[in-house]
Design a protein around this motif. Sequence first.
Motif, PDB file in Angstrom:
ATOM      1  N   THR A  62       0.830  -1.212   0.000  1.00  0.00           N
ATOM      2  CA  THR A  62       0.000   0.000   0.000  1.00  0.00           C
ATOM      3  C   THR A  62       0.861   1.257   0.000  1.00  0.00           C
ATOM      4  OG1 THR A  62      -1.743  -1.179   1.199  1.00  0.00           O
ATOM      5  CG2 THR A  62      -1.821   1.231   1.226  1.00  0.00           C
ATOM      6  N   HIS A  63       1.922   1.251   0.811  1.00  0.00           N
ATOM      7  CA  HIS A  63       2.807   2.412   0.874  1.00  0.00           C
ATOM      8  C   HIS A  63       3.515   2.637  -0.461  1.00  0.00           C
ATOM      9  CE1 HIS A  63       1.871   2.812   4.993  1.00  0.00           C
ATOM     10  NE2 HIS A  63       2.662   1.870   5.456  1.00  0.00           N
ATOM     11  N   LYS A  93       2.290   1.991  -3.419  1.00  0.00           N
ATOM     12  CA  LYS A  93       1.310   2.625  -4.304  1.00  0.00           C
ATOM     13  C   LYS A  93       1.134   4.100  -3.943  1.00  0.00           C
ATOM     14  CE  LYS A  93      -1.368  -1.623  -4.987  1.00  0.00           C
ATOM     15  NZ  LYS A  93      -2.669  -2.305  -4.713  1.00  0.00           N
ATOM     16  N   ASN A  94       0.991   4.365  -2.649  1.00  0.00           N
ATOM     17  CA  ASN A  94       0.805   5.753  -2.210  1.00  0.00           C
ATOM     18  C   ASN A  94       2.021   6.623  -2.525  1.00  0.00           C
ATOM     19  OD1 ASN A  94      -1.731   5.156  -1.218  1.00  0.00           O
ATOM     20  ND2 ASN A  94      -1.021   4.812   0.880  1.00  0.00           N
ATOM     21  N   ILE A 111       4.599   8.477   4.362  1.00  0.00           N
ATOM     22  CA  ILE A 111       4.575   7.229   3.585  1.00  0.00           C
ATOM     23  C   ILE A 111       5.942   6.562   3.612  1.00  0.00           C
ATOM     24  CG2 ILE A 111       4.298   6.255   1.279  1.00  0.00           C
ATOM     25  CD1 ILE A 111       2.233   8.476   0.741  1.00  0.00           C
ATOM     26  N   LEU A 166       2.882  14.305   3.567  1.00  0.00           N
ATOM     27  CA  LEU A 166       2.266  13.029   3.212  1.00  0.00           C
ATOM     28  C   LEU A 166       3.311  12.055   2.690  1.00  0.00           C
ATOM     29  CD1 LEU A 166      -0.279  11.310   2.778  1.00  0.00           C
ATOM     30  CD2 LEU A 166      -0.517  12.379   0.528  1.00  0.00           C
ATOM     31  N   GLN A 167       4.173  12.537   1.816  1.00  0.00           N
ATOM     32  CA  GLN A 167       5.228  11.696   1.246  1.00  0.00           C
ATOM     33  C   GLN A 167       6.195  11.237   2.328  1.00  0.00           C
ATOM     34  OE1 GLN A 167       7.112  13.494  -2.107  1.00  0.00           O
ATOM     35  NE2 GLN A 167       8.449  11.772  -2.518  1.00  0.00           N
ATOM     36  N   GLN A 213       1.930   7.723  -6.093  1.00  0.00           N
ATOM     37  CA  GLN A 213       0.930   8.773  -6.289  1.00  0.00           C
ATOM     38  C   GLN A 213       1.388  10.099  -5.698  1.00  0.00           C
ATOM     39  OE1 GLN A 213      -2.458   6.910  -4.481  1.00  0.00           O
ATOM     40  NE2 GLN A 213      -3.030   5.795  -6.344  1.00  0.00           N
ATOM     41  N   ALA A 214       2.101  10.043  -4.557  1.00  0.00           N
ATOM     42  CA  ALA A 214       2.634  11.269  -3.965  1.00  0.00           C
ATOM     43  C   ALA A 214       3.672  11.897  -4.886  1.00  0.00           C
ATOM     44  CB  ALA A 214       3.240  10.972  -2.597  1.00  0.00           C
TER      45      ALA A 214
END
Length: 411
Positions: free
Chosen positions: A349-350, A352-353, A388, A384-385, A356-357
């Motif tokens: 999940t991280h 993928k995130n 993550i 946010l990045q 996107q970040a």
Amino acid sequence: MNLIINTTKRLRKSRFHQMGVFLVSLLVFVWPAEGQQLESYIKEAIMNNPSIQAVEKQYAISTEKISEVNSLPNTQFSAGYMVGKGDMAMMQEGEFSVMQMFPWFGTLATRGKYAAAMADADFLEIEIAKRKVAMALSQSYYRLYEIVKKQQVLDSNIQLLKVYEQLALTSVEVGKASAVSVLRLQMRQNDLIERKLVLEQDYEAELIAFNKIMNRKEVADVAIIDSLAVPEKDIEIDFNNLELHPELAKYEELNKVVSHADALNKKESAPEFGIGMDYMLFNENPNMLMPMVSLSIPIFNKRYKSIARQNKLKYEELDIQKQASQNSLVTQLQSAVRSRNAARISLETHDKNLRQAEQATEILFKNYETGTMDFREVLDVQELQLNIQLNRVEAIGDYFKQMSIINYYIK
């Protein structure tokens, strides 16, 4: 103006290149090198850890008891001599005697088997202690890895914020941003520096813990692997292998101990016999040498019957304890497998995130080139990045920490 924008573009591209290298380095699979390095530390810890040495001493004591129980009772000597001589010709002047008692046939061998069974049970405690030290050292190693990687993530983000700060200063000069944006970026850098300093304290504390497991007098630094990567496929866990775990195998050995204790109790309930010699001195008549035989019969044998009942109860107790221990091992192993799987899911999940970040960051910089960049959004995306990236490091650390627990049960 074009010169400033071109400079910021080069800074941005250089920064993205560094971040890309950093992220790629985290994905490089280097498990064999890490395994060799950690294995070397584990071997050293097993040689020097005091808890293992204490269990080894206990095993040495148990082994020495085999010689102790195979010895005979003390030989009895007695002597007497008449101080004043009488007038009777048959008056005895003195007497000297020696007596050696012997247990019933086979008792010594049974005692030896009982002591050997006790030593075998203590030997399994050494294996358990070694596994626990290996697990504790591995988990400490992976905690150190987490701290180091988090520090690197913070360093990368601090450098990234400096790039943003330069962009903000440029924007202030051309009237596209306010000085507040610069101050926000500087405060954000201060926050990350603070977090890095806290991590340095965490590292020092964990380093001491690592060295104490290895029983080093000096706090030596530890060579941490550059990167860890979760393998593409998890190993299959066979819960039936738990039957071979030393924590369960020791109950088999303890059952043997009780079995030999029961056999020894039967032997000791049998009579004991002794042989000896009595030498008597007389005034005038010839001295006499008289062989002797002694027999010790346990007429009141309630003690031995009680011990037999205790041994029967001990069998039942060990069976219950083994079942409880097996249930506990299965539960703990299942929990470690679940946590390992959760770490893998979290890591995916991280990843993928994070992609996107990075895309969001690209969009922000494209907006900057058109003069519409909002540095508050930049800070939001950067935070946010950062989270993550830190969570990703934790997920990798959790995966390998759980694997160290799984290895304790199945290897």
